[in-house]
Design an enzyme around this catalytic site. Structure first.
Site, PDB file in Angstrom:
ATOM      1  N   ASP A 161       0.838  -1.184   0.000  1.00  0.00           N
ATOM      2  CA  ASP A 161       0.000   0.000   0.000  1.00  0.00           C
ATOM      3  C   ASP A 161       0.884   1.248   0.000  1.00  0.00           C
ATOM      4  OD1 ASP A 161      -1.660   2.173   1.659  1.00  0.00           O
ATOM      5  OD2 ASP A 161      -3.076   0.755   0.780  1.00  0.00           O
ATOM      6  N   SER A 217      -9.286   6.351  -8.187  1.00  0.00           N
ATOM      7  CA  SER A 217      -9.491   7.021  -9.473  1.00  0.00           C
ATOM      8  C   SER A 217     -10.909   7.535  -9.672  1.00  0.00           C
ATOM      9  CB  SER A 217      -9.134   6.073 -10.623  1.00  0.00           C
ATOM     10  OG  SER A 217      -9.952   4.916 -10.585  1.00  0.00           O
ATOM     11  N   TYR A 220     -11.590  13.969  -5.311  1.00  0.00           N
ATOM     12  CA  TYR A 220     -10.621  13.333  -6.209  1.00  0.00           C
ATOM     13  C   TYR A 220      -9.880  14.392  -7.032  1.00  0.00           C
ATOM     14  CZ  TYR A 220      -8.988  11.009 -10.458  1.00  0.00           C
ATOM     15  OH  TYR A 220      -8.236  10.602 -11.520  1.00  0.00           O
ATOM     16  N   ARG A 260     -19.226  12.622 -24.490  1.00  0.00           N
ATOM     17  CA  ARG A 260     -18.242  13.481 -23.836  1.00  0.00           C
ATOM     18  C   ARG A 260     -16.832  12.976 -24.072  1.00  0.00           C
ATOM     19  NH1 ARG A 260     -15.663  12.753 -18.894  1.00  0.00           N
ATOM     20  NH2 ARG A 260     -14.694  14.645 -18.044  1.00  0.00           N
TER      21      ARG A 260
END
Length: 273
Positions: free
Chosen positions: A53, A77, A142, A180
């Site tokens: 990690d 993400s 994020y 998009r």
């Protein structure tokens, strides 16, 4: 740095983008050391694997030791709670930079995101492309974490001489999946080309670039990426007719169509995007 670094630490190597780059970066001349919190059981014979990690500082030090550069893709993400984003994307990126500093690594490519400027209005047809120095307008925690990463990279360049190219990636998938995405799509092959350019361009200091293919409907300015030597070869336009027939044209009155960040600009954020 004028020649390609040979050994590259690829963080987030078990993720979607990391998995694509494991296949596409080695043909550009790289030997990869893979790091991810998830086990990687299909490593090639010339791939080193470290399962850890980003909170494991000692494992990061070991991962960074002896590499020529880092491609930092690891982290969350999508949108998540601030506490999760803080641990993975903010503290984790800091730990990565500290490990690189201690190991003497002098080049990092940081996977930033268009969501660092997500509330920027998307350009109307025929208007100027969004420049890379447009003011930050993160659309989520994020996106906020990606702005932090860009600033951290700038600090480590000024303070420690570690060069970084921060790439505001659009959407990197084998094919665009929304109307998009026709404007921000980065093909996997072009992503590898852009990473290679970012790893080898001389004297980058800290540079922010947008990451996409040479799309006909492109929303942003790719000039800083091209200045690295990046030559995109793909375009989303062959997918346009089918996607528009299925989904319709973008609606400028819809929050998710009016801004660069798409559905991340809704409350709560929505995806896929």
């Amino acid at each position: 740095m004028t020649t390609a670094p040979r050994t590259v630490l690829l963080t987030g190597a078990a993720g979607g983008l990391g998995t694509l780059m494991r296949e596409l970066l080695p043909p550009h001349g790289y030997r990869l050391r893979l790091l991810d919190r998830r086990a990687i059981d299909d490593a090639a014979g010339d791939e080193d694997v470290i399962t850890a990690d980003l909170a494991d500082k000692e494992a990061l030090r070991e991962a960074a030791r002896g590499v020529d550069a880092v491609v930092h893709l690891a982290g969350i993400s999508l949108e998540a709670s601030f506490e999760k984003i803080l641990r993975a994307n903010i503290e984790g990126t800091y730990h990565l930079y500290e490990a690189a500093r201690e190991a003497g690594v002098k080049r990092i490519v940081f996977a930033s995101s268009n969501h660092a400027v997500g509330f920027t209005p998307r350009p109307a047809d025929g208007s100027a492309a969004i420049p890379v120095d447009t003011p930050r307008r993160p659309d989520t925690y994020y996106g906020l974490s990606k702005g932090f990463g860009e600033d951290l990279a700038s600090l480590y360049w000024d303070l420690h001489g570690i060069e970084t190219v921060s790439i505001r990636i659009g959407s990197c998938f084998p094919a665009p999946t929304s109307v998009r995405m026709l404007s921000i799509w980065l093909s996997p092959a072009d992503c590898a080309r852009l990473l290679h350019a970012a790893l080898t361009a001389p004297d980058v200091g800290h540079r922010v670039v947008y990451g996409s293919s040479a799309n006909t409907r492109l929303w942003w300015d790719l000039s800083t990426a091209r200045a690295l030597g990046y030559e995109p070869q793909d375009d989303s336009e062959p997918y346009a007719a089918q996607l528009i027939a299925e989904q319709g044209e973008l609606d400028p009155d819809s929050p998710e169509h009016a801004h660069l960040g798409g559905a991340f600009c809704t409350d709560p954020p929505r995806w896929p995007y």
